[in-house]
Motif scaffolding. Structure first.
Motif, PDB file in Angstrom:
ATOM      1  N   ARG A 147      36.519  69.871   4.935  1.00 13.21           N
ATOM      2  CA  ARG A 147      35.649  68.357   4.167  1.00 13.21           C
ATOM      3  C   ARG A 147      34.790  67.587   5.213  1.00 13.21           C
ATOM      4  O   ARG A 147      36.331  66.922   6.235  1.00 13.21           O
ATOM      5  CB  ARG A 147      36.843  68.294   3.541  1.00 13.21           C
ATOM      6  CG  ARG A 147      37.067  69.367   1.657  1.00 13.21           C
ATOM      7  CD  ARG A 147      36.936  68.946   0.567  1.00 13.21           C
ATOM      8  NE  ARG A 147      35.642  67.828   0.254  1.00 13.21           N
ATOM      9  CZ  ARG A 147      35.169  67.230  -0.924  1.00 13.21           C
ATOM     10  NH1 ARG A 147      36.334  67.359  -1.760  1.00 13.21           N
ATOM     11  NH2 ARG A 147      34.178  66.733  -1.382  1.00 13.21           N
ATOM     12  N   PRO A 148      34.181  66.925   4.619  1.00  6.84           N
ATOM     13  CA  PRO A 148      33.465  66.368   5.389  1.00  6.84           C
ATOM     14  C   PRO A 148      34.147  64.847   4.741  1.00  6.84           C
ATOM     15  O   PRO A 148      34.525  64.466   3.895  1.00  6.84           O
ATOM     16  CB  PRO A 148      31.990  65.936   4.817  1.00  6.84           C
ATOM     17  CG  PRO A 148      32.216  66.711   3.156  1.00  6.84           C
ATOM     18  CD  PRO A 148      32.249  67.999   4.076  1.00  6.84           C
ATOM     19  N   SER A 149      34.105  64.043   5.740  1.00  4.01           N
ATOM     20  CA  SER A 149      35.650  63.029   5.346  1.00  4.01           C
ATOM     21  C   SER A 149      35.145  61.819   5.262  1.00  4.01           C
ATOM     22  O   SER A 149      33.384  62.119   4.712  1.00  4.01           O
ATOM     23  CB  SER A 149      35.538  62.424   7.585  1.00  4.01           C
ATOM     24  OG  SER A 149      34.329  61.959   7.918  1.00  4.01           O
ATOM     25  N   THR A 150      35.791  60.388   4.931  1.00  2.00           N
ATOM     26  CA  THR A 150      35.313  59.604   4.099  1.00  2.00           C
ATOM     27  C   THR A 150      33.794  58.647   4.417  1.00  2.00           C
ATOM     28  O   THR A 150      33.315  58.599   4.065  1.00  2.00           O
ATOM     29  CB  THR A 150      35.970  58.239   4.341  1.00  2.00           C
ATOM     30  OG1 THR A 150      36.859  58.222   5.168  1.00  2.00           O
ATOM     31  CG2 THR A 150      37.295  58.927   3.276  1.00  2.00           C
ATOM     32  N   TYR A 151      34.353  58.848   5.984  1.00  2.00           N
ATOM     33  CA  TYR A 151      32.909  58.120   7.166  1.00  2.00           C
ATOM     34  C   TYR A 151      31.678  59.106   6.757  1.00  2.00           C
ATOM     35  O   TYR A 151      30.603  58.095   6.392  1.00  2.00           O
ATOM     36  CB  TYR A 151      33.168  58.382   8.808  1.00  2.00           C
ATOM     37  CG  TYR A 151      31.990  57.428   9.234  1.00  2.00           C
ATOM     38  CD1 TYR A 151      32.087  56.517  10.089  1.00  2.00           C
ATOM     39  CD2 TYR A 151      30.954  58.501   9.889  1.00  2.00           C
ATOM     40  CE1 TYR A 151      30.872  56.249  11.042  1.00  2.00           C
ATOM     41  CE2 TYR A 151      30.022  57.866  10.579  1.00  2.00           C
ATOM     42  CZ  TYR A 151      30.474  56.699  11.353  1.00  2.00           C
ATOM     43  OH  TYR A 151      28.945  55.973  11.847  1.00  2.00           O
ATOM     44  N   MET A 152      31.572  60.701   6.806  1.00  2.00           N
ATOM     45  CA  MET A 152      30.650  61.026   6.941  1.00  2.00           C
ATOM     46  C   MET A 152      29.938  61.121   5.186  1.00  2.00           C
ATOM     47  O   MET A 152      28.858  60.317   5.016  1.00  2.00           O
ATOM     48  CB  MET A 152      31.105  62.659   7.066  1.00  2.00           C
ATOM     49  CG  MET A 152      30.984  63.105   8.472  1.00  2.00           C
ATOM     50  SD  MET A 152      31.948  64.622   8.482  1.00  2.00           S
ATOM     51  CE  MET A 152      30.805  65.786   8.072  1.00  2.00           C
ATOM     52  N   GLN A 153      31.004  60.757   4.513  1.00  2.00           N
ATOM     53  CA  GLN A 153      30.366  61.124   3.239  1.00  2.00           C
ATOM     54  C   GLN A 153      30.308  59.442   2.274  1.00  2.00           C
ATOM     55  O   GLN A 153      29.056  59.355   1.933  1.00  2.00           O
ATOM     56  CB  GLN A 153      31.223  61.514   1.435  1.00  2.00           C
ATOM     57  CG  GLN A 153      31.855  62.948   1.938  1.00  2.00           C
ATOM     58  CD  GLN A 153      32.307  63.240   0.031  1.00  2.00           C
ATOM     59  OE1 GLN A 153      32.062  63.470  -0.158  1.00  2.00           O
ATOM     60  NE2 GLN A 153      33.973  64.281   0.706  1.00  2.00           N
ATOM     61  N   ALA A 154      30.634  58.674   3.236  1.00  2.00           N
ATOM     62  CA  ALA A 154      30.370  56.734   3.226  1.00  2.00           C
ATOM     63  C   ALA A 154      28.385  57.103   3.404  1.00  2.00           C
ATOM     64  O   ALA A 154      27.682  56.451   2.684  1.00  2.00           O
ATOM     65  CB  ALA A 154      31.395  56.475   3.541  1.00  2.00           C
ATOM     66  N   ALA A 155      28.436  57.364   4.364  1.00  2.00           N
ATOM     67  CA  ALA A 155      27.051  57.303   4.964  1.00  2.00           C
ATOM     68  C   ALA A 155      26.122  58.473   4.287  1.00  2.00           C
ATOM     69  O   ALA A 155      24.806  57.897   4.169  1.00  2.00           O
ATOM     70  CB  ALA A 155      27.343  58.270   6.866  1.00  2.00           C
ATOM     71  N   MET A 156      26.372  59.007   3.968  1.00  2.00           N
ATOM     72  CA  MET A 156      25.171  59.816   2.926  1.00  2.00           C
ATOM     73  C   MET A 156      25.360  58.935   1.865  1.00  2.00           C
ATOM     74  O   MET A 156      24.025  59.103   1.673  1.00  2.00           O
ATOM     75  CB  MET A 156      26.152  61.247   2.756  1.00  2.00           C
ATOM     76  CG  MET A 156      26.108  62.258   3.807  1.00  2.00           C
ATOM     77  SD  MET A 156      27.104  63.535   3.142  1.00  2.00           S
ATOM     78  CE  MET A 156      27.651  64.236   4.284  1.00  2.00           C
ATOM     79  N   LEU A 157      25.953  58.318   1.194  1.00  2.00           N
ATOM     80  CA  LEU A 157      25.636  57.226  -0.081  1.00  2.00           C
ATOM     81  C   LEU A 157      24.893  55.852   0.840  1.00  2.00           C
ATOM     82  O   LEU A 157      24.268  55.389  -0.049  1.00  2.00           O
ATOM     83  CB  LEU A 157      27.130  57.192  -0.703  1.00  2.00           C
ATOM     84  CG  LEU A 157      27.863  57.875  -1.755  1.00  2.00           C
ATOM     85  CD1 LEU A 157      28.696  58.527  -1.823  1.00  2.00           C
ATOM     86  CD2 LEU A 157      26.235  58.775  -2.680  1.00  2.00           C
ATOM     87  N   VAL A 158      25.474  55.741   1.552  1.00  2.00           N
ATOM     88  CA  VAL A 158      24.706  55.051   2.441  1.00  2.00           C
ATOM     89  C   VAL A 158      23.331  55.026   2.292  1.00  2.00           C
ATOM     90  O   VAL A 158      22.763  53.532   2.549  1.00  2.00           O
ATOM     91  CB  VAL A 158      25.287  54.167   3.137  1.00  2.00           C
ATOM     92  CG1 VAL A 158      25.039  53.290   4.486  1.00  2.00           C
ATOM     93  CG2 VAL A 158      26.782  52.921   3.327  1.00  2.00           C
ATOM     94  N   ASP A 159      23.191  55.582   3.088  1.00  2.00           N
ATOM     95  CA  ASP A 159      21.261  55.965   3.303  1.00  2.00           C
ATOM     96  C   ASP A 159      20.565  55.782   1.613  1.00  2.00           C
ATOM     97  O   ASP A 159      19.511  54.812   1.288  1.00  2.00           O
ATOM     98  CB  ASP A 159      21.454  57.870   2.985  1.00  2.00           C
ATOM     99  CG  ASP A 159      21.296  57.970   4.845  1.00  2.00           C
ATOM    100  OD1 ASP A 159      21.265  57.114   5.062  1.00  2.00           O
ATOM    101  OD2 ASP A 159      21.027  59.091   5.346  1.00  2.00           O
ATOM    102  N   ILE A 277      24.422  56.812  -8.259  1.00  2.00           N
ATOM    103  CA  ILE A 277      24.559  57.498  -7.598  1.00  2.00           C
ATOM    104  C   ILE A 277      26.164  58.322  -7.253  1.00  2.00           C
ATOM    105  O   ILE A 277      27.008  57.317  -6.338  1.00  2.00           O
ATOM    106  CB  ILE A 277      23.752  57.005  -6.440  1.00  2.00           C
ATOM    107  CG1 ILE A 277      22.213  56.470  -6.555  1.00  2.00           C
ATOM    108  CG2 ILE A 277      23.701  57.942  -4.718  1.00  2.00           C
ATOM    109  CD1 ILE A 277      21.332  55.200  -5.484  1.00  2.00           C
ATOM    110  N   VAL A 278      25.811  60.116  -6.264  1.00  2.00           N
ATOM    111  CA  VAL A 278      27.165  59.885  -6.124  1.00  2.00           C
ATOM    112  C   VAL A 278      26.804  61.030  -5.303  1.00  2.00           C
ATOM    113  O   VAL A 278      26.035  61.949  -5.010  1.00  2.00           O
ATOM    114  CB  VAL A 278      27.461  60.719  -7.664  1.00  2.00           C
ATOM    115  CG1 VAL A 278      27.838  59.976  -8.804  1.00  2.00           C
ATOM    116  CG2 VAL A 278      26.342  62.331  -7.717  1.00  2.00           C
ATOM    117  N   THR A 279      28.539  61.483  -4.772  1.00  2.00           N
ATOM    118  CA  THR A 279      28.722  63.290  -3.830  1.00  2.00           C
ATOM    119  C   THR A 279      28.694  64.298  -4.942  1.00  2.00           C
ATOM    120  O   THR A 279      29.619  63.482  -5.957  1.00  2.00           O
ATOM    121  CB  THR A 279      28.777  63.148  -3.004  1.00  2.00           C
ATOM    122  OG1 THR A 279      30.719  62.240  -3.439  1.00  2.00           O
ATOM    123  CG2 THR A 279      28.623  61.858  -1.482  1.00  2.00           C
TER     124      THR A 279
END
Length: 402
Positions: A147-159, A277-279
């Motif tokens: 799965r995408p990590s916390t870094y990856m999903q946080a980066a997606m949301l930060v956009d 706003i969510v993943t």
């Protein structure tokens, strides 16, 4: 009904599940030891189990791996405890002679099994744990994460978070590895894009034991213009209900990890938080051929719709089969080498397990929540490719043991 539930829990906790089409005299199976928190978080882990069951059935129906060896899965419940997870991992390796370990949900449990995998030199495919440490600070030769990590999903949301006008942010997250990691990364990445933001409050409820009233009250006292939420499961439901009742979310933007996943969104029904706003996973709106094929097969097999856990379980075992075939063996060293750079097709499209850190490039869907027909749904969503949300190789090499 209660008796059936107790029987099911006991069976999951103590019995091995064997999925195999072996007949007398057939080739030795490839044995996979699967570990997860079935009794602790069934909303995710039961669909996850169904996902890997479907994958194993498809693989075995096509002749298995290595020219005719079937996959056999021996599953254990870790009771949501790291010590229990390590104990059953050792039992699976020492007594059941499994070739590969897979699974786990909670980050601290995944880290415990990863450490065991290193000590026992047994490949471990961490299906769900999101902590960055499992592939970076505490990464090792034998552990790979889907799965995408916390870094990856946080980066997606930060956009999307960076585009909000809010400057005053507060955070709420479960007080264990996953929550701590998610908040730290979100702060780091948001500040990098928006130096003008400030974080004015933090709440750290114990996982599974949130006091929603006091948590919401403390958040409100910090007067945030936006909130980053990492709670999930029953804690999320309590947080949403209490925050809505008290009007804490009125005029406040909320950015939230995982909340768009059906496991956590569907139980909220009409109380789903509009505008967050969510993943997540808008399973009924994705029309790609790969996802449609998976959806049709899953619904035909289980007479139910998939959750995100279903995708994770399915893809984890497809990846294991692909790695074993690529290795031409079940030898741990050869399978570990095969996983590096392994490319696998998933219901979300093609993914790759990176050689540099053993992180898969699976992405996530990012969008907003809207209430439609009395239930929550994702809107304005897009798929974020995980490969686009990873740091530079230089950053990874500084964090990962060499």
């Amino acid at each position: 009904m209660q008796g059936l539930k107790r029987t099911f829990r006991a069976a999951v906790a103590s019995a091995a599940l064997s999925l195999t089409a072996l007949s007398a005299g057939a080739a030795e199976p490839v044995r996979i030891g699967e570990i997860n928190s079935y009794t602790g978080l069934p909303a995710f882990t039961i669909p996850y189990r169904q996902g890997w069951e479907l994958a194993v059935e498809e693989i075995n129906d096509k002749g298995g791996v290595l020219g005719g060896r079937m996959l056999e899965v021996i599953s254990r419940d870790d009771a949501g405890k790291p010590d229990d997870a390590v104990r059953v991992a050792n039992e699976l390796v020492s007594n059941e002679k499994v070739d590969i370990l897979a699974g786990t949900y909670f980050s601290h449990i995944g880290l415990a099994v990863s450490d065991y995998a290193l000590r026992s030199k047994k490949v471990f495919v961490a299906a769900e744990p999101l902590t960055d440490a499992i592939t970076w600070d505490k990464g090792n030769r034998y552990t790979f994460r889907l799965r995408p990590s916390t870094y990856m999903q946080a980066a997606m949301l930060v956009d999307r978070a960076a585009a909000l006008p809010a400057k005053r942010w507060a955070t709420v997250a479960p007080n264990y590895e996953y929550g701590q990691s998610a908040v730290a990364v979100f702060k780091q990445l948001l500040k990098a894009k928006r130096p003008d933001v400030e974080f004015v409050g933090e709440q750290w409820p114990a996982q599974g034991k949130i006091d929603a009233g006091s948590t919401v009250q403390a958040l409100a006292a910090s007067q945030p213009e936006a909130i980053f939420n990492v709670t999930f499961g029953p804690d999320l439901a309590k947080f949403v209900r209490e925050g809505t009742t008290r009007g804490v979310f009125d005029g406040v933007s909320v950015v939230s990890l995982l909340t768009g996943e059906p496991e956590y969104l569907d139980p909220l029904k009409g109380e789903a938080p509009d505008g967050w706003i969510v993943t997540g996973y808008p399973w009924d709106q994705i029309d790609t051929p790969a996802h449609k094929a998976f959806l049709d097969a899953y619904q035909a097999r289980f007479k139910d719709y998939p959750r995100l856990g279903s995708i994770v379980g399915y893809t984890t075992f497809k990846a294991i089969a692909a790695a074993v075939d690529k290795a031409g063996s079940t030898d741990s060293e050869k399978v570990a080498d095969a996983f590096k750079g392994l490319k696998v097709e998933s219901p979300f499209g093609g993914i790759e397990f990176r050689a540099i850190d053993h992180q898969a490039t699976m992405g996530a869907y990012v969008g907003s929540i809207a209430v439609k027909d009395g239930k929550g749904a994702m809107t304005d969503w897009a798929y974020s490719d995980g490969a686009d949300y990873l740091p530079s190789d230089e950053v990874v090499l500084k964090r990962r043991p060499q």
